[in-house]
Design a protein around this motif. Structure first.
Motif, short mmCIF file in Angstrom:
data_model
loop_
_atom_site.label_atom_id
_atom_site.label_comp_id
_atom_site.label_asym_id
_atom_site.label_seq_id
_atom_site.Cartn_x
_atom_site.Cartn_y
_atom_site.Cartn_z
N MET A 129 -2.65 12.18 5.37
CA MET A 129 -3.53 12.20 4.20
C MET A 129 -3.15 11.95 2.97
O MET A 129 -2.95 12.77 2.03
N ARG A 138 -9.01 -0.32 -0.87
CA ARG A 138 -7.32 1.02 -0.51
C ARG A 138 -6.30 -0.60 0.12
O ARG A 138 -4.97 -0.18 -0.16
N SER A 159 -4.00 5.70 -0.37
CA SER A 159 -5.00 6.22 -0.32
C SER A 159 -5.32 7.06 0.71
O SER A 159 -6.41 6.48 1.73
N GLU A 212 -6.12 7.53 5.01
CA GLU A 212 -7.11 8.15 5.71
C GLU A 212 -7.19 8.41 6.53
O GLU A 212 -6.50 7.44 7.78
N ASP A 253 -7.59 5.02 9.03
CA ASP A 253 -6.87 3.95 9.30
C ASP A 253 -5.66 3.79 10.57
O ASP A 253 -5.22 2.93 10.82
#
Lengths: 114, 117
Positions: A15, A63, A80, A82, A85
């Motif tokens: 992450m 993002r 970034s 997460e 994703d």
């Protein structure tokens, strides 16, 4: 002589990291796409580029940023990362003559965010 | 907005038998394409069959055929003489045609088909 190729095929990351997935097609197509297949196998289009111009931009977090350096390439950069994703990302392409209804898919990139 | 619905999450069929997968869609468009894609465990997306809405004749590709009912907005896939290699997830998909076509495929939720020996 792979038609639509993606690299990498598998991507495991933490992450918060930033990662890119590359897509290349050697079919002479002018339109390329990114689709996301989530954990429930649901497929949804994210982006599409025609001759390096963005023509589809679905509701996707900022993002995610596609980049098309030329007609044969469409890369997907994710900032970034997460947990949500985590998915399989498919690239596809189509030709102006045969029509956008004939799309050729790459093998997919499985992204796992830990 | 267009939607595609596959109401059968899972199905199974005996080898050599026939199976039908259901798909319904909703659209106000008159000109569009419908597709069935196959995704085997290798996860490669493979186009099985395509139907153009303006064509009344149902599309056929070898053992695969569709029953396209435009008024009912129904698009089912029939697989005849099922083979073990047909085991896969099958997706129904919609795409606008004509000048409004951006190449956007809208997929259903998928149906997992298991062919049993």
């Amino acid at each position: 002589d792979t038609a639509v190729s993606q690299t990498p095929k598998y991507l495991v990351t933490q992450m918060g990291n930033d990662k890119s997935i590359k897509c290349e097609q050697n079919l002479g197509h002018d339109t390329m796409y990114w689709y996301k297949q989530d954990s429930k196998k649901f497929l949804k289009i994210m982006f599409s580029y025609n001759n390096k111009e963005l023509i589809i931009n679905e509701t996707v977090p900022n993002r995610f940023s596609p980049k098309s350096p030329d007609k044969a390439h469409l890369n997907l950069h994710i900032n970034s990362l997460e947990l949500g994703d985590s998915a399989v990302y498919f690239c596809a392409s189509s030709h102006p003559t045969s029509g956008r209804e004939t799309q050729y898919f790459g093998p997919g990139t499985r992204l796992l965010v830990l | 907005a267009q939607t595609v619905t596959q109401s059968q999450p899972e199905m199974s069929v005996q080898e050599a038998e026939t199976v039908t997968l259901s798909c319904t869609y909703d659209t106000s468009e008159n000109n569009y394409y419908l597709f069935w894609y196959k995704q085997p465990p290798s996860r490669q997306m493979i186009l099985v069959i395509r139907q153009e809405a303006y064509k009344q004749q149902n599309a056929t590709e070898n053992r695969f055929s569709v029953n396209f009912q435009k008024a009912a907005k129904s698009f089912s896939l029939k697989i005849s003489d099922s083979q073990l290699g047909d085991t896969a997830m099958y997706f129904c998909a919609f795409m606008r045609a004509g000048s409004g076509n951006t190449g956007k495929l809208i997929f259903g939720q998928g149906t997992t088909l298991q062919v049993k020996p």
